[in-house]
Design a protein around this motif. Structure first.
Motif, mmCIF file in Angstrom:
data_model
loop_
_atom_site.group_PDB
_atom_site.id
_atom_site.type_symbol
_atom_site.label_atom_id
_atom_site.label_comp_id
_atom_site.label_asym_id
_atom_site.label_seq_id
_atom_site.Cartn_x
_atom_site.Cartn_y
_atom_site.Cartn_z
ATOM 1 N N ILE A 231 2.245 17.339 -3.557
ATOM 2 C CA ILE A 231 2.283 16.470 -2.386
ATOM 3 C C ILE A 231 3.237 17.016 -1.326
ATOM 4 O O ILE A 231 4.341 17.477 -1.630
ATOM 5 C CB ILE A 231 2.709 15.045 -2.809
ATOM 6 N N ALA A 232 2.794 16.934 -0.075
ATOM 7 C CA ALA A 232 3.668 17.245 1.054
ATOM 8 C C ALA A 232 4.453 15.988 1.421
ATOM 9 O O ALA A 232 4.243 14.922 0.838
ATOM 10 C CB ALA A 232 2.824 17.703 2.249
ATOM 11 N N SER A 233 5.356 16.085 2.368
ATOM 12 C CA SER A 233 5.938 14.863 2.922
ATOM 13 C C SER A 233 4.794 14.037 3.513
ATOM 14 O O SER A 233 3.786 14.597 3.950
ATOM 15 C CB SER A 233 6.970 15.195 3.996
ATOM 16 N N PRO A 234 4.916 12.697 3.517
ATOM 17 C CA PRO A 234 3.809 11.860 3.998
ATOM 18 C C PRO A 234 3.256 12.325 5.347
ATOM 19 O O PRO A 234 2.045 12.364 5.542
ATOM 20 C CB PRO A 234 4.436 10.471 4.073
ATOM 21 N N LEU A 235 4.142 12.634 6.267
ATOM 22 C CA LEU A 235 3.763 13.335 7.496
ATOM 23 C C LEU A 235 4.320 14.749 7.377
ATOM 24 O O LEU A 235 5.528 14.965 7.547
ATOM 25 C CB LEU A 235 4.329 12.630 8.734
ATOM 26 N N PRO A 236 3.496 15.739 7.062
ATOM 27 C CA PRO A 236 4.009 17.107 6.911
ATOM 28 C C PRO A 236 4.640 17.641 8.196
ATOM 29 O O PRO A 236 5.478 18.539 8.150
ATOM 30 C CB PRO A 236 2.754 17.909 6.540
ATOM 31 N N PRO B 130 8.491 16.841 -0.866
ATOM 32 C CA PRO B 130 9.515 16.190 -1.683
ATOM 33 C C PRO B 130 9.964 17.000 -2.895
ATOM 34 O O PRO B 130 11.053 16.780 -3.415
ATOM 35 C CB PRO B 130 8.846 14.888 -2.118
ATOM 36 N N HIS B 131 9.139 17.948 -3.337
ATOM 37 C CA HIS B 131 9.518 18.804 -4.470
ATOM 38 C C HIS B 131 9.614 20.272 -4.059
ATOM 39 O O HIS B 131 9.679 21.147 -4.917
ATOM 40 C CB HIS B 131 8.524 18.628 -5.624
ATOM 41 N N PRO C 40 7.580 11.335 -1.768
ATOM 42 C CA PRO C 40 6.162 11.596 -1.991
ATOM 43 C C PRO C 40 5.241 10.592 -1.319
ATOM 44 O O PRO C 40 4.173 10.965 -0.830
ATOM 45 C CB PRO C 40 6.028 11.539 -3.515
ATOM 46 N N VAL C 41 5.620 9.324 -1.320
ATOM 47 C CA VAL C 41 4.766 8.311 -0.695
ATOM 48 C C VAL C 41 5.537 7.535 0.362
ATOM 49 O O VAL C 41 6.761 7.396 0.305
ATOM 50 C CB VAL C 41 4.179 7.319 -1.725
ATOM 51 N N ALA C 42 4.797 7.066 1.351
ATOM 52 C CA ALA C 42 5.285 6.080 2.317
ATOM 53 C C ALA C 42 4.611 4.764 1.963
ATOM 54 O O ALA C 42 3.437 4.746 1.569
ATOM 55 C CB ALA C 42 4.922 6.500 3.733
ATOM 56 N N VAL C 43 5.337 3.669 2.063
ATOM 57 C CA VAL C 43 4.794 2.383 1.629
ATOM 58 C C VAL C 43 4.823 1.370 2.762
ATOM 59 O O VAL C 43 5.684 1.423 3.640
ATOM 60 C CB VAL C 43 5.571 1.831 0.408
ATOM 61 N N MET D 272 0.842 -1.183 0.000
ATOM 62 C CA MET D 272 0.000 0.000 0.000
ATOM 63 C C MET D 272 0.885 1.244 0.000
ATOM 64 O O MET D 272 1.931 1.278 0.648
ATOM 65 C CB MET D 272 -0.905 -0.033 1.243
ATOM 66 N N LYS D 273 0.433 2.276 -0.747
ATOM 67 C CA LYS D 273 1.191 3.513 -0.843
ATOM 68 C C LYS D 273 0.304 4.666 -0.390
ATOM 69 O O LYS D 273 -0.824 4.825 -0.865
ATOM 70 C CB LYS D 273 1.680 3.730 -2.278
ATOM 71 N N LEU D 274 0.840 5.475 0.536
ATOM 72 C CA LEU D 274 0.080 6.560 1.136
ATOM 73 C C LEU D 274 0.833 7.871 0.988
ATOM 74 O O LEU D 274 2.063 7.903 1.017
ATOM 75 C CB LEU D 274 -0.173 6.272 2.614
ATOM 76 N N ALA D 275 0.065 8.958 0.829
ATOM 77 C CA ALA D 275 0.667 10.278 0.674
ATOM 78 C C ALA D 275 -0.239 11.320 1.314
ATOM 79 O O ALA D 275 -1.375 11.027 1.703
ATOM 80 C CB ALA D 275 0.889 10.588 -0.807
ATOM 81 N N SER D 276 0.276 12.550 1.398
ATOM 82 C CA SER D 276 -0.496 13.658 1.952
ATOM 83 C C SER D 276 -0.577 14.773 0.921
ATOM 84 O O SER D 276 0.446 15.351 0.541
ATOM 85 C CB SER D 276 0.147 14.181 3.240
ATOM 86 N N LEU D 277 -1.792 15.050 0.476
ATOM 87 C CA LEU D 277 -2.034 16.105 -0.501
ATOM 88 C C LEU D 277 -1.994 17.458 0.203
ATOM 89 O O LEU D 277 -2.636 17.653 1.235
ATOM 90 C CB LEU D 277 -3.402 15.889 -1.153
ATOM 91 N N LYS D 278 -1.230 18.403 -0.356
ATOM 92 C CA LYS D 278 -1.154 19.727 0.248
ATOM 93 C C LYS D 278 -2.522 20.410 0.217
ATOM 94 O O LYS D 278 -3.254 20.313 -0.765
ATOM 95 C CB LYS D 278 -0.156 20.602 -0.506
ATOM 96 N N ASP D 279 -2.848 21.100 1.293
ATOM 97 C CA ASP D 279 -4.028 21.955 1.335
ATOM 98 C C ASP D 279 -3.736 23.110 2.288
ATOM 99 O O ASP D 279 -2.572 23.380 2.598
ATOM 100 C CB ASP D 279 -5.288 21.168 1.718
ATOM 101 N N LYS D 280 -4.747 23.795 2.764
ATOM 102 C CA LYS D 280 -4.524 24.965 3.609
ATOM 103 C C LYS D 280 -4.259 24.601 5.072
ATOM 104 O O LYS D 280 -3.982 25.474 5.884
ATOM 105 C CB LYS D 280 -5.723 25.911 3.503
ATOM 106 N N THR D 281 -4.357 23.312 5.404
ATOM 107 C CA THR D 281 -4.096 22.883 6.773
ATOM 108 C C THR D 281 -2.627 22.507 6.927
ATOM 109 O O THR D 281 -1.893 22.368 5.946
ATOM 110 C CB THR D 281 -4.961 21.676 7.154
#
Length: 336
Positions: A72-77, A124-125, A199-202, A1-10
């Motif tokens: 994408i933010a780091s998996p745990l921002p 990551p970018h 970008p992702v944690a697996v 499984m691959k998980l990531a955190s999408l950037k938003d205003k939080t």
């Protein structure tokens, strides 16, 4: 499984499940809004996330979006705990050798570890902001694990069982600030600005036979300004494996779910594999030629860190960062 955190205003982004080929993603607010929320209740959330992951890869799910690493933010921002080890003792030995110092025997039995700043991670970018080029900006390519709760005094087996996700790290370092800080006898602080993660944690099963429960047996590939800098194997010459590092961190304290434990700079005795940081290459140059030749990173320089499976498919996506001056960084931020 691959998980990531999408950037938003939080501050913590939105949890997304990412397809195996890193092309598609889906939000899962009905399971967990953020990765930290999922980790806080990992036993219940993991099977639900795995079902959704399977459905995503089988194209049996609605609401799919394109996965774009730049968004994408780091998996745990941000994380409750970021502790970085120095598992490749040959790297430490090399650094000391370059300045004519012996390596204490205890370094082979007891891991080095420092507690890094975890309140703000770079994506990551994201650009790496540099206030002063004289500080000696360096990258450090590493592997890390994220844990569930770990009891104080955990043994090796308990530590291994707590590993739930793996990811890559650029542990950004300001090399020319390190000597004065260490000379005070109280460890790193100013010399360790925000790190960046893949970008992702697996989950470990994504690595198949390359993960033995303790180490990742694959090359970690780093390019500096689009030229190959190193590809040492993360499973070779790792003196202290991840269960050992976790148990070391938990010797006197509990580790909360979402703790990140890093391997330290990946390094092999086989120097033909290159290096995972500029400092190591400079040390090799000092030993061979009497002085370092490779400069530390300057504004405009770019580092890319990635790991590929045996079919040469990217596992974690890439950490791909450019160094910018503070003025450039501020100008860039105004456009966001």
């Amino acid at each position: 499984m691959k998980l990531a955190s999408l950037k938003d205003k939080t501050r913590d982004g939105k949890l997304v499940i990412v397809s195996k080929d890193l092309t598609r993603a889906v939000l899962v607010p009905d399971i967990a809004a953020t990765l930290q929320q999922a980790l806080d209740d990992w036993q219940s959330c993991r099977p639900l996330l795995e079902t959704r992951y399977r459905e995503l890869n089988e194209d049996k799910i609605k609401g799919v979006i394109a996965f774009q690493e730049q968004a994408i933010a780091s998996p745990l921002p941000r994380a409750y705990q970021w502790a970085d080890g120095s598992a490749y003792v040959n790297h430490v030995e090399l650094v000391r050798k370059a300045r004519g110092a012996e390596l204490p025997e205890s370094f082979w039995q007891d891991p080095l570890m420092y507690q890094g700043g975890s309140d703000t991670f770079l994506g990551p970018h994201d650009d790496i902001p540099l206030l002063d080029a004289q500080w000696g900006l360096d990258f450090e390519a590493e592997v890390a694990v994220i844990t569930t709760d770990v009891l104080a005094g955990a043994n090796q087996e308990e530590a291994e069982a707590a590993i739930c996700l793996l990811l890559l790290v650029n542990d950004v370092s300001l090399r020319n600030l390190i000597p004065n800080e260490l000379a005070k006898g109280f460890g790193f602080f100013q010399s360790k600005p925000s790190s960046a993660f893949s970008p992702v944690a697996v989950t470990p099963d994504e690595l198949k036979e390359a993960w033995d429960g303790k180490k990742v047996h694959l090359p970690l590939v780093t390019h500096l300004n689009e030229k190959l800098f190193g590809r040492p194997n993360a499973g070779v010459d790792m003196t202290f494996d991840f269960p050992t590092l976790i148990a070391h961190a938990a010797k006197t304290r509990k580790l909360g779910a979402g703790s990140i434990i890093g391997s330290g700079t990946v390094s092999n005795y086989d120097r033909s594999k290159g290096s995972s940081c500029i400092a190591e290459k400079r040390m090799l140059e000092t030993i061979e030629k009497g002085k370092p030749l490779t400069p530390f990173m300057q504004p405009g320089d770019r580092v890319r860190i990635e790991m590929f499976d045996h079919d040469q498919i990217s596992i974690f996506g890439a950490i791909d960062q450019r160094v910018v001056t503070v003025k450039e960084r501020e100008k860039y931020a105004e456009t966001l």
